[in-house]
Structure formats: C-alpha cells, structure tokens
Design an enzyme around this catalytic site. Structure first.
Site, PDB file in Angstrom:
ATOM      1  N   LYS A  69      47.922 -30.083  36.269  1.00  0.00           N
ATOM      2  CA  LYS A  69      46.945 -28.993  36.184  1.00  0.00           C
ATOM      3  C   LYS A  69      47.335 -27.817  37.097  1.00  0.00           C
ATOM      4  CE  LYS A  69      43.084 -31.937  34.790  1.00  0.00           C
ATOM      5  NZ  LYS A  69      41.662 -32.302  35.031  1.00  0.00           N
ATOM      6  N   TYR A 123      39.182 -28.676  25.639  1.00  0.00           N
ATOM      7  CA  TYR A 123      38.088 -29.424  26.265  1.00  0.00           C
ATOM      8  C   TYR A 123      36.801 -29.361  25.439  1.00  0.00           C
ATOM      9  CZ  TYR A 123      40.816 -30.249  30.481  1.00  0.00           C
ATOM     10  OH  TYR A 123      41.767 -30.692  31.376  1.00  0.00           O
ATOM     11  N   ASN A 170      41.638 -31.644  40.196  1.00  0.00           N
ATOM     12  CA  ASN A 170      42.085 -33.042  40.342  1.00  0.00           C
ATOM     13  C   ASN A 170      43.513 -33.289  39.852  1.00  0.00           C
ATOM     14  OD1 ASN A 170      41.579 -32.990  37.636  1.00  0.00           O
ATOM     15  ND2 ASN A 170      40.196 -34.750  37.608  1.00  0.00           N
ATOM     16  N   HIS A 192      45.733 -34.490  34.266  1.00  0.00           N
ATOM     17  CA  HIS A 192      44.932 -34.970  33.142  1.00  0.00           C
ATOM     18  C   HIS A 192      45.658 -36.125  32.466  1.00  0.00           C
ATOM     19  CE1 HIS A 192      42.640 -34.885  29.341  1.00  0.00           C
ATOM     20  NE2 HIS A 192      43.817 -35.020  28.753  1.00  0.00           N
ATOM     21  N   GLU A 251      45.824 -34.604  21.420  1.00  0.00           N
ATOM     22  CA  GLU A 251      46.208 -33.731  22.531  1.00  0.00           C
ATOM     23  C   GLU A 251      47.712 -33.410  22.501  1.00  0.00           C
ATOM     24  OE1 GLU A 251      44.682 -35.717  26.022  1.00  0.00           O
ATOM     25  OE2 GLU A 251      42.601 -35.318  25.442  1.00  0.00           O
TER      26      GLU A 251
HETATM   27  P1  CMP Z   1      39.852 -34.727  33.170  1.00  0.00           P
HETATM   28  O1  CMP Z   1      39.310 -36.111  33.066  1.00  0.00           O
HETATM   29  O2  CMP Z   1      41.294 -34.497  33.146  1.00  0.00           O
HETATM   30  O3  CMP Z   1      39.181 -33.852  32.006  1.00  0.00           O
HETATM   31  C1  CMP Z   1      37.859 -33.382  32.135  1.00  0.00           C
HETATM   32  C2  CMP Z   1      37.752 -32.697  33.448  1.00  0.00           C
HETATM   33  O4  CMP Z   1      36.508 -32.145  33.759  1.00  0.00           O
HETATM   34  C3  CMP Z   1      37.991 -33.708  34.568  1.00  0.00           C
HETATM   35  O5  CMP Z   1      39.324 -34.113  34.539  1.00  0.00           O
HETATM   36  C4  CMP Z   1      37.575 -32.906  35.773  1.00  0.00           C
HETATM   37  O6  CMP Z   1      38.589 -32.013  36.170  1.00  0.00           O
HETATM   38  C5  CMP Z   1      36.428 -32.102  35.177  1.00  0.00           C
HETATM   39  N1  CMP Z   1      35.145 -32.689  35.585  1.00  0.00           N
HETATM   40  C6  CMP Z   1      34.638 -33.860  35.198  1.00  0.00           C
HETATM   41  N2  CMP Z   1      33.418 -34.043  35.780  1.00  0.00           N
HETATM   42  C7  CMP Z   1      33.200 -32.965  36.527  1.00  0.00           C
HETATM   43  C8  CMP Z   1      32.141 -32.564  37.354  1.00  0.00           C
HETATM   44  N3  CMP Z   1      31.043 -33.325  37.514  1.00  0.00           N
HETATM   45  N4  CMP Z   1      32.240 -31.389  37.999  1.00  0.00           N
HETATM   46  C9  CMP Z   1      33.325 -30.601  37.822  1.00  0.00           C
HETATM   47  N5  CMP Z   1      34.377 -30.933  37.039  1.00  0.00           N
HETATM   48  C10 CMP Z   1      34.316 -32.095  36.404  1.00  0.00           C
END
Ligand code: CMP
Length: 142
Positions: free
Chosen positions: A11, A51, A114, A117, A128
């Site tokens: 990311k 998304y 984070n 992905h 994807e």
């Molecule tokens: P990922 O699982 O890669 O894809 C969906 C993303 O949404 C997840 O990683 C996080 O980066 C983001 N995400 C999920 N939950 C939250 C949350 N409660 N607050 C902010 N970002 C979120």
C-alpha cells in the site's frame, strides 16, 4: 481445493517509506513466487471500484483517500494454499492485533495505514488479479 494464486498490494504508506523491498523479501522467504507486479498511482475512481465491497462502511472515503495518496504495488503471488498462507504472513488488519513477525506487525502504522492488502478468498483473488493485470502479463505456473 484451495487455489495457488492470490493478489497482494504493497500500500502507499509502505511503498512511500521504502518498505517494498523488505516486504517482497519477507514474502519470498515465506515461499511465494511473484507472477506479476507493477507500480501505479490509483485514481479515485479505481480505488472506489477496487474497494466497492466496503462502499457502505464509515471508513470508505478515508480508505479511498489513503489508497490514492501515492503509488502502490500490486502483485500476483503463487504458492500452495495461497490465499490462506498470505493472510497468515501479513497478520491482522490492525497491527495492534497482528502476531509477532507478521508483515503488518513489522511495517503497519494503524488499521488504515496497514502496509499491505491480501485477497480474502480464491474468488476475490481472481477478481482482484484481473483488476490490475491482463492475462498476457501473468507468468504461467511452473
Ligand atoms: P484491507 O483488509 O487490505 O482492505 C480493507 C481496508 O480497509 C483494510 O485493509 C484497512 O486498511 C481498512 N479498514 C478496515 N477497517 C477499518 C477501520 N475500522 N478504520 C479504517 N480503515 C479500516
């Protein structure tokens, strides 16, 4: 039978802070082979489309803004039981909950920033992968 390919994205947070090489090394040590890779800066429309499943979530707008802040690096990865194995290697969504030694524990900053992905099912791995890569850019399995 579980599939042998999945889609990951380094990311924008991890890419901008120079963690791409470390993350790729981590993935290769975990037995993944890179079958396709590219670097791109997602448009708002592309991030919203990718998304789409999260469109109704309160964090959707913020997630799209985060994913469009700079270049990211999608890759198609291959190994046996790819989807489940990659999710083990990257750890929980929130680095606070991620197991020691996982990519998110090592490199993620927060639940949103984070680092990486991973597809959550074989079906989404295919969807994807098709989102980022034409079939002609994918290497064949060994
Ligand atoms: P990922 O699982 O890669 O894809 C969906 C993303 O949404 C997840 O990683 C996080 O980066 C983001 N995400 C999920 N939950 C939250 C949350 N409660 N607050 C902010 N970002 C979120």
């Amino acid at each position: 039978m579980a599939g042998n390919r999945t889609l990951t994205i380094i990311k924008p947070d991890a890419f901008a802070s120079g963690k791409a090489g470390l993350i790729i090394a981590h993935l290769e040590k975990a037995g993944f082979t890179i079958r396709a890779a590219r670097v791109l800066h997602l448009s708002t429309q592309q991030a919203e489309q990718f998304y789409d499943v999260h469109r109704a979530r309160p964090f959707f707008a913020s997630l799209v803004k985060f994913m469009t802040q700079g270049p990211c690096m999608p890759m198609v990865l291959e190994r046996d039981n790819a989807v489940a194995e990659l999710r083990n290697v990257i750890g929980s969504t929130d680095p606070k909950d991620a197991a020691e030694g996982t990519i998110r524990k090592l490199y993620a900053v927060s639940k949103e920033s984070n680092a990486i992905h991973a597809s959550d099912s074989d079906e989404n791995a295919l969807r994807e992968s098709n989102f980022f890569f034409a079939e002609t850019t994918l290497l064949n399995s060994r």
